[in-house]
Design a protein around this motif. Sequence first.
Motif, short mmCIF file in Angstrom:
data_model
loop_
_atom_site.label_atom_id
_atom_site.label_comp_id
_atom_site.label_asym_id
_atom_site.label_seq_id
_atom_site.Cartn_x
_atom_site.Cartn_y
_atom_site.Cartn_z
N PRO A 15 0.82 -1.31 0.11
CA PRO A 15 0.00 -0.04 -0.11
C PRO A 15 0.86 1.16 -0.15
O PRO A 15 2.08 1.11 0.49
N THR A 16 0.38 2.41 -0.60
CA THR A 16 1.08 3.70 -0.65
C THR A 16 1.48 4.14 0.76
O THR A 16 2.77 4.58 0.71
N TRP A 17 0.88 4.17 1.65
CA TRP A 17 1.19 4.50 2.87
C TRP A 17 2.49 3.93 3.55
O TRP A 17 3.06 4.38 4.47
N PHE A 18 2.80 2.81 3.15
CA PHE A 18 4.06 2.09 3.71
C PHE A 18 5.19 2.14 2.77
O PHE A 18 6.12 1.93 3.19
N LEU A 19 5.21 2.96 1.78
CA LEU A 19 6.40 3.10 0.99
C LEU A 19 7.43 3.77 1.58
O LEU A 19 8.67 3.31 1.40
N LEU A 20 7.21 5.08 2.40
CA LEU A 20 8.27 5.64 2.98
C LEU A 20 9.04 4.72 4.24
O LEU A 20 10.19 4.66 4.10
N PRO A 21 8.07 4.09 4.92
CA PRO A 21 8.69 3.21 5.94
C PRO A 21 9.69 2.03 5.22
O PRO A 21 10.83 1.83 5.68
N PHE A 22 9.06 1.52 4.19
CA PHE A 22 9.78 0.46 3.57
C PHE A 22 10.92 0.92 3.04
O PHE A 22 12.13 0.35 3.12
N ALA A 23 11.31 2.30 2.50
CA ALA A 23 12.33 2.74 1.83
C ALA A 23 13.43 2.80 2.96
O ALA A 23 14.52 2.20 2.92
N LEU A 24 13.19 3.26 4.32
CA LEU A 24 14.03 3.26 5.36
C LEU A 24 14.45 1.86 5.81
O LEU A 24 15.64 1.63 5.91
N VAL A 25 13.46 0.81 5.82
CA VAL A 25 13.90 -0.40 6.33
C VAL A 25 14.52 -1.00 5.29
O VAL A 25 15.57 -1.82 5.54
N ALA A 26 14.71 -0.52 3.86
CA ALA A 26 15.52 -1.32 2.73
C ALA A 26 16.73 -0.65 2.93
O ALA A 26 17.80 -1.64 2.78
N ILE A 27 16.72 0.46 3.14
CA ILE A 27 18.06 1.16 3.44
C ILE A 27 19.02 0.63 4.40
O ILE A 27 20.18 0.27 4.38
#
Length: 465
Positions: free
Chosen positions: A285-297
């Motif tokens: 879902p779009t709302w989780f994209l920014l947290p996902f970016a952080l966890v990926a990094i």
Amino acid sequence: MPIFEIEQNSTNFISESERKGRASDLFWPWCGANVSLLALSYGAFFLDFGISFWQATIAAIVGTVFSFLLVGFSSLAGKRSNAPTMTLSRAAFGVIGNRVPGFLSYLLFVGWETVLVSLATLATGTIVGRLGTIDRNSAMAIGFLIAVSLTVIGGVYGFDAAMKLQKWLALITLIMTALYLVLTANSIDWAKVSAIPNGSLAAVIGATVFAMTGIGLGWANSAADYSRYLPRNVNGGAVVGWTVFGASLVPILLVIYGVLLSGTSDSLHKAIASDPIGALTEILPTWFLLPFALVAIFGLISGAILDLYSSGIALVSIGVPVKRHQAAIFDALIMTFGTVYIVWFAKDFIGPFQGFLISIGVPIATWTAIFAADVLLVNRKYLEKDFFNPNGVYGAINWRAISVLITGTVVGFGFVTNPWFSWQGYFMDLIGGKTGQWAYANLGVIFALVIGFVGQWLLQPKRSK
């Protein structure tokens, strides 16, 4: 030692007053370095071998645990001696002769840290690009700066800074990864996944070897770097156990879950080849994209921090007259230029990645087996002063160990199929050629391990160290 005070220890032995901690402390650095979402993408890479879900599961478990058992031997040697891996390797190769595996290890560390920072950069571009707030190149530049900055802080400042960063990065990444699994669980189509047919034995072996080289084996030449601060009275079995447990648990679970995701979605499976992390956002879902970016990094740079730290030690160990932190800064520059090439100039990711793993994996597999055999040959404590004296008990060059390394590498290269270096695989005609069923089993890695261990065991007599 304050977190931002540069560590002065390098290739030397750790003094008694600086030794600290418990075997369980090894859980966090190894968990943090291997909790990366890249393991989810490995699920697609495993299916590329043409195997089923259950075969991929077996390959993930066997390849990961076996390779980290070898890493555990390296950790055990670090606890026994309180010295980094590339110093201890001199016992097998000689003080000067060890420059050969030292240089190979250096290439491995710099290669991996470049790969991990590149993935963090690519992932940021894809993820933030989906939000539509800034263009892809600007997003990648932001991810690049974050990844490089945190990697340099941990790798350059040294052991205490790296260990503290690893614990917090691991905790954050574990929590956010668990949330990712919850959010994507309903997208799995078990009927479709379970319908994937079984592959051949050769394909399963190929996936197992990929797990060994892509997950665990590359850490064997640095494991003692993180156990060398432990007191010598810490239980050796606990050191091996916490290393294997911390390093293996999460990547095995993530690879298996990645197989479920890629087996369900053909489009996701295909997209992973060019952007292994960013492609995983297709089902978010779009709302989780920014947290996902952080966890990926965070997940990727946890591994990059350890690689940069150990690359500095490796560079010093081969005789470059600089301090560890200066070597790490130099390595960071190479990492930066390499990342720029992979992100902005290379056509895809998986081709260079597989080529790198195979090319460096064969000689490193041989070295790992030689080192493991040498650790088992120890019947007394290491002699510290002789690790820095070519005229000491370990000598200047141990030609027997180097001959085993060369033999294992030559034979190993002959039995692998490398998309980047077509000259490799010169013995493949003996097992059906480069297009036969054993073409991508990469048996050369297994042959290299066997030759390294048996060769060292037979040619190097048991001796006091």
